[in-house]
Design an enzyme around this catalytic site. Sequence first.
Site, PDB file in Angstrom:
ATOM      1  N   ARG A   1       0.835  -1.202   0.000  1.00 60.33           N
ATOM      2  CA  ARG A   1       0.000   0.000   0.000  1.00 60.33           C
ATOM      3  C   ARG A   1       0.868   1.248   0.000  1.00 60.33           C
ATOM      4  NH1 ARG A   1      -1.439   2.318   4.493  1.00 60.33           N
ATOM      5  NH2 ARG A   1      -1.720   0.369   5.654  1.00 60.33           N
TER       6      ARG A   1
ATOM      7  N   TYR B   1     -15.849  17.716 -15.333  1.00 59.04           N
ATOM      8  CA  TYR B   1     -16.340  16.337 -15.356  1.00 59.04           C
ATOM      9  C   TYR B   1     -17.400  16.162 -14.268  1.00 59.04           C
ATOM     10  CZ  TYR B   1     -16.161  11.370 -14.050  1.00 59.04           C
ATOM     11  OH  TYR B   1     -16.477  10.079 -13.685  1.00 59.04           O
TER      12      TYR B   1
ATOM     13  N   ASP C   1      -6.710  19.454 -14.830  1.00 64.63           N
ATOM     14  CA  ASP C   1      -7.094  18.108 -15.235  1.00 64.63           C
ATOM     15  C   ASP C   1      -6.779  17.988 -16.717  1.00 64.63           C
ATOM     16  OD1 ASP C   1      -8.373  15.789 -16.067  1.00 64.63           O
ATOM     17  OD2 ASP C   1     -10.031  16.016 -14.653  1.00 64.63           O
TER      18      ASP C   1
ATOM     19  N   LYS D   1      -8.245   6.707 -19.044  1.00 62.00           N
ATOM     20  CA  LYS D   1      -8.504   7.211 -20.393  1.00 62.00           C
ATOM     21  C   LYS D   1      -7.269   7.065 -21.283  1.00 62.00           C
ATOM     22  CE  LYS D   1     -12.428   8.459 -18.455  1.00 62.00           C
ATOM     23  NZ  LYS D   1     -12.227   8.434 -16.997  1.00 62.00           N
TER      24      LYS D   1
END
Length: 412
Positions: A68, A120, A191, A216
């Site tokens: 982690r 978004y 972004d 994406k």
Amino acid sequence: MTFSPELRVENEHGVQNGIESRGFATKAVHAGSPHDPATGAVIPTISLSTTYAQTAVGSPVGLYEYSRSSNPNRDNFETAVAALEGARYALAFSSGSAATATILQSLASGSHVISVSDVYGGTHRYFTKVATAHGVRVTFSGSIEVDVRSLIEPATKLIWIETPSNPTLSLVDIKAVADVAHEFGIRVVVDNTFLSPYVQNPLKHGADIVVHSVTKYINGHSDVLMGVAAFSDEDLIDHLRFLQNAIGAVPSPFDCWLAHRGLKTLHLRARAASQNAQAVAEALEASQHVIAVNYPGLNSHAQRYVAVKQHRKGLGGGMLSFRIKGGAKAAHKFCQLTEIFTLAESLGGVESLCEVPSSMTHAGIPQIEREAAGVHDDLVRLSCGIEDLDDLVGDVLQAVERTVALVEAGNA
């Protein structure tokens, strides 16, 4: 071609020595991909172990203790993204939304954020439904370059930009906003999901942090859910790395390996997608059945000059949207009549996709706010993939023709 050994040696910042001066494609292929010293493998293996042996208490064998906190595949991927964005650091997360949430979580209660209005839908949801719960206020602006100075308050800590915006493809002059923000000691986040590091590098234009939904373009194959943030500010790395570990929204080693593999062909895919989108946009703009086309590669785009200044070779990217005559019924029917474009959410994959934002990705935004940002019910968003250009142009044109004919006949 054999590259010099120093190309594969990483320094204390995780950046491979000598890689900074190489071209984009060379960075994409080689950054974060050191040869295995034991086997000579040219592609890093997948390290699935969640824990790592220690020779004594507090003395791990190598760099890792628990996955982690860090993992070889995640480190490799982060190194590659940092190289492509011209950053010193990059941190990977389990999704783009997790990257957004972690950055907002880094702000103290009482902080104020200024954001472009047509963000978004998931970002808008986080800003309006989640950030407020831990005392962070967000003010939205439809013309941030004009409004930014007047919207700044003593509590303003962050300015959030999407350029191009989703789904109206409006652009923001990053430097213009960053220059004002930095006068007040405010950080700017961009972004960059819609364009990818190949088309645009926001840090070069004054941004402090660049975020991506890796899902994406960076991964590019619609089979990984991930996010990433890249930056060069030493004051940020310790705090954001702490939150990355403490919150635990980290990607799996396999996802990091897949995304890193996808990244190696980003320049080829992004270039092809941009070429396809340009042709599709030009064809739609010439159609009598289309009200308007939003695409930064068109000379008719109101902020084309920003694309010329900020985008690699003035590319418009692989995304576009358009308003079809016939209203919401026509928009929905169009997405059912395409033969190559698949009706689905998301974007940036090798395959072409279409969707209706008002009913899908942006359905959670109130209609008044949606329409004020240009997200009308007749707006269709296209993500152009890397199929043959002529096939994609032919597909959208036949779908538009058939849609309008059905709507006019009352059969939609």
